[in-house]
Design a protein around this motif. Structure first.
Motif, PDB file in Angstrom:
ATOM      1  N   LEU A  10       8.377  -9.276   3.537  1.00  0.00           N
ATOM      2  CA  LEU A  10       7.113  -8.969   2.850  1.00  0.00           C
ATOM      3  C   LEU A  10       7.765  -7.568   1.729  1.00  0.00           C
ATOM      4  O   LEU A  10       8.199  -7.359   1.642  1.00  0.00           O
ATOM      5  CB  LEU A  10       6.493  -7.567   3.212  1.00  0.00           C
ATOM      6  N   GLN A  11       6.677  -8.327   0.190  1.00  0.00           N
ATOM      7  CA  GLN A  11       7.467  -7.671  -0.908  1.00  0.00           C
ATOM      8  C   GLN A  11       5.718  -7.355  -1.723  1.00  0.00           C
ATOM      9  O   GLN A  11       4.749  -8.032  -1.557  1.00  0.00           O
ATOM     10  CB  GLN A  11       7.814  -8.976  -1.842  1.00  0.00           C
ATOM     11  N   ILE A  12       5.987  -5.910  -2.162  1.00  0.00           N
ATOM     12  CA  ILE A  12       4.352  -5.015  -2.494  1.00  0.00           C
ATOM     13  C   ILE A  12       5.158  -4.868  -4.079  1.00  0.00           C
ATOM     14  O   ILE A  12       6.297  -3.685  -4.051  1.00  0.00           O
ATOM     15  CB  ILE A  12       4.158  -4.024  -1.689  1.00  0.00           C
ATOM     16  N   TYR A  21      10.983  -5.872   2.410  1.00  0.00           N
ATOM     17  CA  TYR A  21      10.725  -5.093   3.700  1.00  0.00           C
ATOM     18  C   TYR A  21      11.620  -6.930   3.836  1.00  0.00           C
ATOM     19  O   TYR A  21      10.519  -7.422   3.893  1.00  0.00           O
ATOM     20  CB  TYR A  21       9.414  -4.798   4.576  1.00  0.00           C
ATOM     21  N   SER A  22      12.370  -6.485   5.321  1.00  0.00           N
ATOM     22  CA  SER A  22      12.617  -7.974   5.555  1.00  0.00           C
ATOM     23  C   SER A  22      13.514  -7.920   6.418  1.00  0.00           C
ATOM     24  O   SER A  22      14.546  -6.405   6.950  1.00  0.00           O
ATOM     25  CB  SER A  22      13.801  -8.826   4.643  1.00  0.00           C
ATOM     26  N   ASN A  61      13.863  -1.541   1.390  1.00  0.00           N
ATOM     27  CA  ASN A  61      13.936  -0.782   0.030  1.00  0.00           C
ATOM     28  C   ASN A  61      12.515  -0.755  -0.997  1.00  0.00           C
ATOM     29  O   ASN A  61      11.888  -1.518  -1.286  1.00  0.00           O
ATOM     30  CB  ASN A  61      15.471  -1.066  -0.708  1.00  0.00           C
ATOM     31  N   ILE A  62      12.885   0.356  -1.790  1.00  0.00           N
ATOM     32  CA  ILE A  62      11.743   1.098  -2.651  1.00  0.00           C
ATOM     33  C   ILE A  62      12.662   1.605  -3.933  1.00  0.00           C
ATOM     34  O   ILE A  62      13.253   2.166  -3.995  1.00  0.00           O
ATOM     35  CB  ILE A  62      10.762   2.006  -1.694  1.00  0.00           C
TER      36      ILE A  62
END
Length: 195
Positions: A10-12, A21-22, A61-62
């Protein structure tokens, strides 16, 4: 063994923030899977474990980056965390004569986090001279497992490294730079393996 996995990601993107998120699968090494005992060193015997399962890691990761051209200020923030299911750890047995036998096993409770922050400011004194100052903070906090004679203990590692730098630049021909930094690390054990 045969395993089937669904690995979501997921990529936001929100304004200047990126969130990812992976899920990844890490297969055990061939040496760990072989049902063979390596006793080439009689004081350190290594077993294989063909029943090992692949480790599954969940990572988040952010990060963000910003540069203000008017004020010549830039900064970035990076945060990372991962949790491992069925991580491969090495269980040890130690007998009275000091002989160690290690066997790879699957275990939960292994995770890692990181944080990194950078800040930099540039000031122009004149057409020829520029001054820059920056600061950086790097921190890690990890947890692993230690298994000795069937007793389990968690090991936690905390590391913090603040740094700062200043520089003088003349016409982009000559630059003088100074860097300063310190590092602090602490490890702690919980459980019955270590007092």
């Amino acid at each position: 063994q045969r395993f089937n996995y669904v690995l979501p990601s997921l990529q936001i993107n929100i304004a200047k923030w990126n969130i990812n998120y992976s899920v990844n699968v890490n297969e055990p090494s061939v040496n760990n899977l072989q049902p063979v005992t390596d006793n080439s060193n009689p004081l350190y015997v290594q077993n294989g474990n063909p029943a090992l399962k692949p480790a599954v890691s969940h990572s988040l990761n952010i990060n963000t980056y910003n540069y203000n051209m008017k004020s010549n200020i830039n900064y970035n923030i990076y945060l990372y965390g991962t949790i491992n299911d069925n991580a491969v750890v090495y269980a040890r047995t130690v007998d009275k004569s000091g002989v160690q036998v290690t066997t790879p096993v699957n275990a939960n409770g292994v995770w890692a986090t990181q944080a990194n922050m950078n800040f930099n400011k540039q000031v122009k004194f004149s057409k020829d001279w520029k001054f820059s100052a920056g600061a950086n903070m790097w921190a890690t906090y990890n947890q692993g497992l230690v298994i000795v004679n069937e007793y389990k203990s968690t090991i936690k590692n905390l590391g913090i490294s603040p740094r700062a730098n200043i520089s003088f630049n003349w016409k982009d021909i000559f630059e003088f730079r100074q860097n300063y930094g310190v590092s602090w690390n602490k490890s702690s054990y919980t459980g019955n393996v270590f007092p």
